[in-house]
Design a protein around this motif. Structure first.
Motif, short mmCIF file in Angstrom:
data_model
loop_
_atom_site.label_atom_id
_atom_site.label_comp_id
_atom_site.label_asym_id
_atom_site.label_seq_id
_atom_site.Cartn_x
_atom_site.Cartn_y
_atom_site.Cartn_z
N LYS A 196 0.75 -1.27 0.06
CA LYS A 196 -0.04 -0.10 0.02
C LYS A 196 1.04 1.08 -0.06
CE LYS A 196 -3.78 2.16 2.43
NZ LYS A 196 -4.54 2.08 3.58
N ALA A 197 1.87 1.17 0.53
CA ALA A 197 2.74 2.40 0.62
C ALA A 197 3.39 2.73 -0.61
CB ALA A 197 3.97 1.94 1.62
N LYS A 198 3.47 1.95 -1.72
CA LYS A 198 4.25 2.13 -2.80
C LYS A 198 5.36 2.63 -2.85
CE LYS A 198 -0.60 2.35 -5.11
NZ LYS A 198 -1.24 3.26 -6.07
N LEU A 199 6.38 2.08 -2.12
CA LEU A 199 7.66 2.63 -1.94
C LEU A 199 8.55 2.65 -3.34
CD1 LEU A 199 8.22 0.64 1.34
CD2 LEU A 199 7.65 2.86 1.10
N VAL A 201 12.64 2.39 -3.66
CA VAL A 201 13.68 2.13 -3.02
C VAL A 201 15.10 1.97 -4.03
CG1 VAL A 201 15.00 0.58 -1.23
CG2 VAL A 201 12.43 1.04 -1.17
N ALA A 202 16.45 2.31 -3.37
CA ALA A 202 17.25 2.26 -4.01
C ALA A 202 18.06 1.03 -3.36
CB ALA A 202 18.36 3.49 -4.31
N VAL A 203 18.49 0.07 -3.96
CA VAL A 203 19.22 -0.97 -3.08
C VAL A 203 20.61 -1.26 -4.02
CG1 VAL A 203 19.42 -3.50 -3.15
CG2 VAL A 203 17.20 -2.50 -3.03
N ASP A 204 21.72 -1.31 -2.99
CA ASP A 204 23.06 -1.56 -3.11
C ASP A 204 23.69 -2.89 -2.76
OD1 ASP A 204 25.70 -1.32 -3.83
OD2 ASP A 204 26.25 0.56 -2.98
N GLU A 220 9.27 -8.75 -6.37
CA GLU A 220 8.27 -9.85 -6.53
C GLU A 220 7.35 -10.11 -5.23
OE1 GLU A 220 10.62 -13.18 -7.12
OE2 GLU A 220 11.94 -12.13 -8.84
N ARG A 221 7.73 -9.89 -4.21
CA ARG A 221 6.84 -10.34 -3.20
C ARG A 221 6.06 -8.97 -2.65
NH1 ARG A 221 7.22 -15.65 -1.34
NH2 ARG A 221 8.03 -16.90 -3.05
N LEU A 222 6.70 -7.83 -2.47
CA LEU A 222 6.42 -6.74 -1.77
C LEU A 222 5.83 -5.61 -2.65
CD1 LEU A 222 9.00 -6.52 1.10
CD2 LEU A 222 6.82 -7.83 0.98
N GLY A 223 5.94 -5.75 -3.94
CA GLY A 223 5.54 -4.68 -4.77
C GLY A 223 6.19 -3.21 -4.81
N VAL A 224 7.69 -3.45 -4.38
CA VAL A 224 8.33 -2.18 -4.31
C VAL A 224 9.08 -1.89 -5.69
CG1 VAL A 224 10.48 -1.32 -3.10
CG2 VAL A 224 8.83 -2.63 -1.74
N GLU A 225 8.94 -0.43 -5.77
CA GLU A 225 9.99 -0.27 -7.20
C GLU A 225 11.29 0.08 -6.74
OE1 GLU A 225 9.74 3.27 -10.74
OE2 GLU A 225 8.38 3.47 -8.99
N HIS A 262 12.16 6.81 -1.04
CA HIS A 262 11.86 6.92 0.17
C HIS A 262 12.78 6.06 0.98
CE1 HIS A 262 7.90 6.46 -2.20
NE2 HIS A 262 7.54 7.59 -1.12
N LEU A 263 13.73 5.24 0.39
CA LEU A 263 14.75 4.64 1.48
C LEU A 263 15.93 4.14 0.40
CD1 LEU A 263 14.52 3.94 4.25
CD2 LEU A 263 13.78 1.52 3.39
N GLY A 264 17.24 4.20 1.06
CA GLY A 264 18.27 3.19 0.41
C GLY A 264 18.70 2.18 1.45
N LEU A 265 18.93 0.97 0.78
CA LEU A 265 19.08 -0.23 1.48
C LEU A 265 20.63 -0.68 0.81
CD1 LEU A 265 15.90 -2.05 1.72
CD2 LEU A 265 16.93 -0.44 3.37
N ALA A 266 21.50 -1.12 1.53
CA ALA A 266 22.58 -1.76 1.16
C ALA A 266 23.08 -3.21 2.02
CB ALA A 266 23.93 -0.80 1.30
#
Length: 349
Positions: A196-199, A201-204, A220-225, A262-266
């Motif tokens: 629902k949040a339609k996030l 996210v950048a992923v490193d 695939e599982r959470l619908g995150v862009e 919205h967020l960056g994950l590494a």
């Protein structure tokens, strides 16, 4: 001399980390698997972990590897040593994060798991992590036993099974562990809220083994862009230590700000360390993330349990746990100490 540190044995490739030494460690593992009264496949603890299922006549180990130079080749040598020693191996089809391999140990009810990785060390290193049947780091008494077995080998050459025979006799199976791991992760999350949040996210992945898992799971599982960085295999890991820090994630932070994400994950080289930047590109200290996660699990998810941390971790988590009537236990530095503690009681984080 082969010694297990805070989380496995590591060495410089072609110097300490050689095929000969890897074979010795694999042979020590097979001895532990078959003979150890504590964690062997005939041990009372392992039998109890099977929940009443019969113990297989042949012990099974799961095996994974990261994206480093020749990691898959070192993993192959491990399988051939174990096969010659009478131990079956389920090998990941591609590079895999350490936590995913840990879950595979539990899900497959294997007697243990071996991971070829040097985690967040620079690219010239590689290593060998051993996880007993509980899927976490080996405790000090387990690694002490492995070191003793290796030392007793001396200069003895370790025998391996041929590829042809191992294939013919089905000692080695290649397995895709992703679906099982994704199912487990999804079961722990509020998928509806995340979708629902339609996030964005950048992923490193830092050229590490999270590259085939983190983006795929989010999409695939959470619908995150997802906007991916450093997902290609670079055996030298970009020429840096693949560890998420404010410096190493500067490019990630800049991308988050520039694209208004919205967020960056590494993740580090084997996917068991994290780094997070917020929507403004600001690095969030891992100690703060841990405390926030504990607060969320208690307040929003209604869960209870103690907290555990190493002596190097901030006492912030202590204060948060105390505010909810729970205690925090402290261990020396190293996953192997935390892992042993977590097996002793109801710890939430």
């Amino acid at each position: 001399m082969i010694r297990f540190g805070t989380s496995g044995w590591r060495g410089v490739v072609s110097d300490d980390f050689t095929f000969g030494n890897v074979r010795k460690v694999a042979h020590a593992v097979s001895g532990s698997v078959k003979e150890s009264p504590e964690v062997g496949y005939n041990s009372d603890e392992y039998r109890a972990s099977l929940g009443g299922e019969p113990v297989s006549r042949v012990p099974t180990v799961v095996l994974g590897y990261d994206t480093r130079f020749m990691s898959e080749d070192f993993a192959r040598e491990v399988t051939l040593v174990l096969a010659n020693d009478g131990v079956k191996t389920l090998v990941a089809k591609g590079d895999i994060p350490t936590p995913a391999l840990g879950w595979a140990v539990i899900k497959r009810k294997a007697v243990g798991g071996a991971m070829i990785t040097a985690s967040h060390n620079p690219g010239q290193y590689n290593g060998f992590k051993w996880m007993p049947y509980w899927g976490g780091s080996a405790s000090p008494n387990v690694t002490n036993d492995l070191e003793r077995r290796i030392e007793l080998l001396g200069d003895h050459a370790i025998k391996t099974m041929t590829d042809e025979r191992s294939t013919k006799e089905a000692w080695i199976d290649k397995v895709d562990f992703r679906k099982s791991y994704f199912d487990q992760l999804e079961s722990l999350l509020d998928v509806k809220a995340i979708k629902k949040a339609k996030l964005k996210v950048a992923v490193d992945a830092m050229h590490g083994s999270a590259r085939l898992y983190l983006r795929s799971f989010l999409e695939e599982r959470l619908g995150v862009e997802v906007f991916a960085r450093n997902e290609d295999r670079d055996v030298l890991l970009g020429g840096i230590s693949p560890e998420p820090t404010p410096t190493s994630t500067a490019g990630l932070a800049e991308q988050v700000k520039k694209q208004r994400l919205h967020l960056g994950l590494a993740c580090d080289g084997d996917g068991d360390r994290f780094g997070i930047v917020d929507a403004g590109g600001v690095w969030i200290q891992p100690n703060e993330v841990v405390a926030l996660a504990y607060e969320h699990l208690v307040v929003n998810r209604g869960l209870k349990g103690k907290a555990a941390r190493s002596v190097m971790t901030s006492h912030f988590i202590d204060a948060v746990a105390k505010s909810h009537g729970s205690e925090t236990r402290e261990t020396p530095v190293g996953f192997k100490y935390l892992g042993e503690l977590l097996r002793s009681g109801p710890f939430l984080l």
